[in-house]
Design an enzyme around this catalytic site. Structure first.
Site, PDB file in Angstrom:
ATOM      1  N   HIS A 162       0.887  -1.128  -0.062  1.00  0.00           N
ATOM      2  CA  HIS A 162       0.045  -0.035   0.049  1.00  0.00           C
ATOM      3  C   HIS A 162       0.965   1.394  -0.003  1.00  0.00           C
ATOM      4  O   HIS A 162       0.540   2.184  -0.775  1.00  0.00           O
ATOM      5  CB  HIS A 162      -0.918  -0.130   1.156  1.00  0.00           C
ATOM      6  CG  HIS A 162      -1.884  -1.104   1.308  1.00  0.00           C
ATOM      7  ND1 HIS A 162      -2.225  -1.717   2.417  1.00  0.00           N
ATOM      8  CD2 HIS A 162      -2.875  -1.448   0.440  1.00  0.00           C
ATOM      9  CE1 HIS A 162      -3.140  -2.650   2.391  1.00  0.00           C
ATOM     10  NE2 HIS A 162      -3.576  -2.512   1.232  1.00  0.00           N
ATOM     11  N   LYS A 211     -17.297  -5.293   8.819  1.00  0.00           N
ATOM     12  CA  LYS A 211     -16.071  -6.026   8.427  1.00  0.00           C
ATOM     13  C   LYS A 211     -15.229  -6.635   9.679  1.00  0.00           C
ATOM     14  O   LYS A 211     -14.681  -7.235   9.458  1.00  0.00           O
ATOM     15  CB  LYS A 211     -15.299  -5.314   7.547  1.00  0.00           C
ATOM     16  CG  LYS A 211     -15.489  -5.553   5.987  1.00  0.00           C
ATOM     17  CD  LYS A 211     -14.471  -4.967   5.240  1.00  0.00           C
ATOM     18  CE  LYS A 211     -14.147  -5.801   3.708  1.00  0.00           C
ATOM     19  NZ  LYS A 211     -13.233  -5.363   2.847  1.00  0.00           N
ATOM     20  N   ARG A 218      -2.100  -6.470  -8.098  1.00  0.00           N
ATOM     21  CA  ARG A 218      -1.107  -7.200  -7.925  1.00  0.00           C
ATOM     22  C   ARG A 218      -0.831  -8.431  -8.936  1.00  0.00           C
ATOM     23  O   ARG A 218       0.128  -8.709  -9.569  1.00  0.00           O
ATOM     24  CB  ARG A 218      -1.349  -8.097  -6.454  1.00  0.00           C
ATOM     25  CG  ARG A 218      -1.091  -6.953  -5.272  1.00  0.00           C
ATOM     26  CD  ARG A 218      -1.639  -7.739  -3.997  1.00  0.00           C
ATOM     27  NE  ARG A 218      -3.130  -7.837  -4.166  1.00  0.00           N
ATOM     28  CZ  ARG A 218      -3.747  -8.239  -2.995  1.00  0.00           C
ATOM     29  NH1 ARG A 218      -3.263  -8.424  -1.901  1.00  0.00           N
ATOM     30  NH2 ARG A 218      -5.008  -8.479  -3.256  1.00  0.00           N
ATOM     31  N   SER A 224      -2.977  -7.746   3.211  1.00  0.00           N
ATOM     32  CA  SER A 224      -3.220  -7.329   4.923  1.00  0.00           C
ATOM     33  C   SER A 224      -3.487  -8.642   5.633  1.00  0.00           C
ATOM     34  O   SER A 224      -3.174  -8.874   6.687  1.00  0.00           O
ATOM     35  CB  SER A 224      -4.470  -6.394   4.938  1.00  0.00           C
ATOM     36  OG  SER A 224      -3.986  -5.047   4.356  1.00  0.00           O
TER      37      SER A 224
HETATM   38  O1  PNS Z   1      -8.751  -2.667   0.510  1.00  0.00           O
HETATM   39  P1  PNS Z   1     -10.133  -3.069   0.087  1.00  0.00           P
HETATM   40  O2  PNS Z   1     -10.819  -3.841   1.134  1.00  0.00           O
HETATM   41  O3  PNS Z   1      -9.750  -4.083  -1.237  1.00  0.00           O
HETATM   42  O4  PNS Z   1     -10.974  -1.917  -0.326  1.00  0.00           O
HETATM   43  C1  PNS Z   1     -12.063  -2.201  -1.101  1.00  0.00           C
HETATM   44  C2  PNS Z   1     -12.855  -0.693  -1.040  1.00  0.00           C
HETATM   45  C3  PNS Z   1     -12.852   0.009   0.242  1.00  0.00           C
HETATM   46  C4  PNS Z   1     -12.169   0.083  -2.257  1.00  0.00           C
HETATM   47  C5  PNS Z   1     -14.407  -1.120  -1.533  1.00  0.00           C
HETATM   48  O5  PNS Z   1     -14.718  -2.292  -0.624  1.00  0.00           O
HETATM   49  C6  PNS Z   1     -15.367   0.252  -1.494  1.00  0.00           C
HETATM   50  O6  PNS Z   1     -15.212   0.817  -2.402  1.00  0.00           O
HETATM   51  N1  PNS Z   1     -16.131   0.102  -0.625  1.00  0.00           N
HETATM   52  C7  PNS Z   1     -17.041   1.240  -0.309  1.00  0.00           C
HETATM   53  C8  PNS Z   1     -18.606   0.872  -0.801  1.00  0.00           C
HETATM   54  C9  PNS Z   1     -18.573   0.721  -2.292  1.00  0.00           C
HETATM   55  O7  PNS Z   1     -18.603   2.132  -2.898  1.00  0.00           O
HETATM   56  N2  PNS Z   1     -19.167  -0.296  -2.916  1.00  0.00           N
HETATM   57  C10 PNS Z   1     -19.553  -0.436  -4.271  1.00  0.00           C
HETATM   58  C11 PNS Z   1     -18.172  -0.845  -4.973  1.00  0.00           C
HETATM   59  S1  PNS Z   1     -18.769  -1.571  -6.429  1.00  0.00           S
END
Ligand code: PNS
Length: 164
Positions: A17, A41, A90, A128
């Site tokens: 990150h 979560k 990745r 993570s």
């Molecule tokens: O580090 P991560 O868990 O891969 O990040 C995921 C993240 C935070 C980018 C994604 O879960 C997100 O955007 N969540 C907010 C809710 C949202 O907008 N969901 C619709 C996405 S299609």
């Protein structure tokens, strides 16, 4: 002014990150690291702890701000007046989910584009969740996370052990 959001759970922030943050901060005028506050979560670190660790890791980067968010990412982008979402890729296994997410986000908010940075080779295996698993079994995680994070994970795991 080019403003971008690099969103994620960052539970906890890894060297992968950090690498994406440093590289993308050079591509834009302002980079907002959006830390997902999703109570469903049940993260290892609270959103406040994750924000604090990210602030320490990025304290030398003048154009980076760390801001927690809940709800939809596109709404957060709109509130921040950011036209770009940055995500790291990745491996091919990341692609399907990332493609779906970027298309969904673009459908909801056409003014926001997702830009992908490929992870630097030395971090392409890092996540993570694997870091947390190694730490939970007492493994050395110092080569996977920034120093401040390694200390916090050890503290957290010790606390968990004394409670369990
Ligand atoms: O580090 P991560 O868990 O891969 O990040 C995921 C993240 C935070 C980018 C994604 O879960 C997100 O955007 N969540 C907010 C809710 C949202 O907008 N969901 C619709 C996405 S299609």
């Amino acid at each position: 002014m080019l403003k971008a959001i690099y969103p994620g759970s960052f539970d906890p922030v890894t060297l992968g990150h950090e690498d994406i943050i440093r590289r993308s901060s050079r591509l834009v005028d302002e980079l907002i690291v959006g830390v997902l506050n999703n109570k469903a979560k049940s993260p290892l670190f609270s959103v406040e702890e994750r924000v604090k660790m990210l602030e320490e890791v990025t304290k030398d980067l003048a154009n980076v701000r760390i801001i927690p968010f809940g709800g939809l990412l596109v709404d957060f982008a709109r509130r921040m007046d950011a036209g770009m979402i940055i995500r790291g890729l990745r491996a091919i296994t990341d692609f399907e989910y990332e493609l779906q997410m970027s298309q969904m986000n673009h459908k909801m908010e056409a003014g926001v584009e997702t830009v992908f940075l490929t992870t630097s080779l030395e971090y392409s295996y890092l996540s993570s969740s694997t870091v947390k698993e190694v730490a939970a079994f007492g493994g050395d995680i110092s080569q996977f996370v920034p120093d401040v994070v390694a200390d916090r994970i050890t503290e957290k795991m010790n606390k968990k052990e004394s409670v369990d």
